[in-house]
Design an enzyme around this catalytic site. Structure first.
Site, PDB file in Angstrom:
ATOM      1  N   ALA A   1     -11.747 -19.974   4.278  1.00 42.81           N
ATOM      2  CA  ALA A   1     -11.907 -20.406   5.665  1.00 42.81           C
ATOM      3  C   ALA A   1     -11.752 -21.915   5.747  1.00 42.81           C
ATOM      4  O   ALA A   1     -11.720 -22.604   4.720  1.00 42.81           O
ATOM      5  CB  ALA A   1     -13.290 -19.994   6.176  1.00 42.81           C
ATOM      6  N   LYS A   2     -11.649 -22.439   6.937  1.00 46.22           N
ATOM      7  CA  LYS A   2     -11.603 -23.895   7.128  1.00 46.22           C
ATOM      8  C   LYS A   2     -12.008 -24.215   8.551  1.00 46.22           C
ATOM      9  O   LYS A   2     -11.782 -23.408   9.466  1.00 46.22           O
ATOM     10  CB  LYS A   2     -10.185 -24.424   6.882  1.00 46.22           C
ATOM     11  CG  LYS A   2     -10.141 -25.898   6.571  1.00 46.22           C
ATOM     12  CD  LYS A   2     -10.483 -26.151   5.111  1.00 46.22           C
ATOM     13  CE  LYS A   2     -10.392 -27.605   4.738  1.00 46.22           C
ATOM     14  NZ  LYS A   2     -10.586 -27.769   3.283  1.00 46.22           N
TER      15      LYS A   2
END
Ligand code: NAD
Length: 420
Positions: free
Chosen positions: A111-112
């Site tokens: 994720a980011k």
């Protein structure tokens, strides 16, 4: 500055990530269904972060949290504050986190997060409001066992503490943090601060051995921030390593006989920058990249090694400490020149390994000083697996690392099956 005034979206980073994914998927003969599944994020959340600035004006900033994969475990990835942040860039970085976690065999997805803002232009109290509002807006999809944030560009322990506190306030869950990279007083680890640099230094040592590089090993670290400075300091623990060049956004220094890092630290601790360092030859940051060395470590921003300068590099190996420092076009030029590139998903995975140690009963490992050993051994296993795969498939280290990671995520998906 309102978000509308900030630079336009740049979709090139996502294009390059997808290009690399497609190449690796071809090498694996991945079926079309799995290809389209892995090419897209599971979930992307776009939010408008509204705050009142110090003058009482209403201001808005675009924010993102992208969960590219949740197959091997919860989402995991940093939060960055930059004027260039975009949904495309965040998606590309989330995808890279999926491959990175799989390559070093961590039980995480990828994720980011990002907020499109320029931290230089905000007071601490404005940054606190931006961070807390952003955390509140992405609350429905984060948390322990769901998606855990970490520091990235222009965020650190301070921002992680604000996210942790906002999460606890909103959910009433005080025990588990929705972040790693916390301040030590809140359960963070001293090792997390140097974890990424530790992994990069390990990758440099492994590359020196694998590619029979000369001794003393001459290293240039382009980008002397958190990751770059730790990498350089840890490399110098070996008397057979010379750090011959360093840079930051203000300038660069090159010295054949090696730069004295304690003297650099004195300047930086006193509030100075690399441009204020009185050692070696003075250069502009981009000029340093082309100077002679055995290992070039780009440790700043993406795209610094590109088609305009790749042909002028004078190094044997590039070890990618930054995310995406080499463009797709540059990769081909470096391959033709016989320059090996240790890819970012391998070279800078020490940070997320450190986060894993922090999150999963880290204290015990940290007390017994095992965190550094865990980082080294994971990087070493992944490095050797990547080398072996590159040889078996006659491909670059980047493609080899990606094939290992994609295979692991695809296998995990097949075993889990699909709901409903
Ligand atoms: P940082 O903000 O601490 O340091 C970045 C440094 O790069 C600064 O010294 C800055 O002056 C310098 N810089 C910026 N533009 C430059 C240019 N054009 N030429 C030379 N220097 C330049 O950031 P960081 O945490 O050290 O992260 C650096 C890179 O590593 C980023 O790409 C980040 O995504 C990646 N990364 C960081 C971590 C982590 O744990 N911090 C983990 C994995 C990857």
């Amino acid at each position: 500055m309102a978000s509308a005034e900030i630079a336009p979206f740049d979709s090139s980073a996502l294009g390059a990530s997808l290009g690399a994914f497609e190449r690796a998927a071809d090498l694996l003969s991945l079926d079309p269904g799995m290809r389209s599944f892995l090419a897209k994020p599971r979930r992307s959340l776009e939010v408008t972060v509204a705050i009142r600035d110090d003058a009482g004006q209403l201001r808005t900033f675009d924010g993102y949290r992208v969960q590219h994969s949740l197959t091997r475990g919860p989402g995991k990835g940093g939060l960055r504050f930059t004027p260039e942040a975009s949904l495309e860039e965040t998606t590309s970085l989330a995808m890279a986190m999926t491959w990175k976690c799989a390559l070093v065999d961590l039980p995480y997805g990828g994720a980011k997060g990002a907020v499109r803002c320029d931290p230089e232009r905000h007071s601490e109290s404005e940054l606190e409001r931006i961070t807390r509002r952003y955390a509140a807006l992405i609350m429905p999809i984060i948390g322990p066992g769901r998606d855990v944030l970490a520091p990235d560009m222009n965020t650190g322990e301070r921002e992680m503490a604000w996210v942790m506190d906002t999460y606890a306030t909103q959910t009433g869950l005080l025990g588990d943090a929705a972040v790693t990279g916390r301040p030590i007083v809140l359960g963070g680890s001293a090792q997390r601060r140097s974890a990424t640099g530790h992994g990069v230094a390990e990758a440099v040592r492994l590359a020196a051995r694998a590619f029979a590089l000369p001794k003393p090993l001459r290293v240039i670290v382009a980008g002397y921030g958190n990751v770059g400075s730790k990498t350089a300091e840890l490399l110098l623990a070996d008397p057979e390593v010379l750090v011959v060049g360093i840079s930051d956004i203000t300038g660069a220094r090159y010295c054949e006989s090696g730069i004295s890092l304690p003297k650099v630290a004195e300047v930086l601790d006193g509030g100075g920058a690399i441009a204020d360092v009185e050692q070696g030859e003075r250069l502009l940051p981009h000029e340093l990249l082309e100077l002679d060395c055995d290992v070039l470590v780009p440790a700043a921003v993406s795209g610094v090694v590109n088609v305009a300068n790749a042909g002028s590099l004078s190094t044997r190996v590039v070890v990618e400490a930054a995310n995406g420092p080499t463009t797709e076009g540059a990769d081909a030029i470096l391959a033709d020149a016989g320059i090996q590139v240790v890819p970012d998903i391998l070279a800078n995975a020490g940070g997320v390994i450190g986060s894993y140690v922090e999150e999963r009963g880290g204290e015990l490992a940290l007390e017994s000083g095992r965190a550094a050993g865990i980082i080294s051994s994971r990087i070493e296993s992944a490095f050797h697996a990547t080398l072996a795969r590159a040889e078996a498939m006659s491909c670059s280290l980047r493609d080899a690392a990606l094939t290992i990671a994609i295979e692991r995520v695809a296998d995990a998906h097949r075993v889990r099956g699909l709901f409903p």
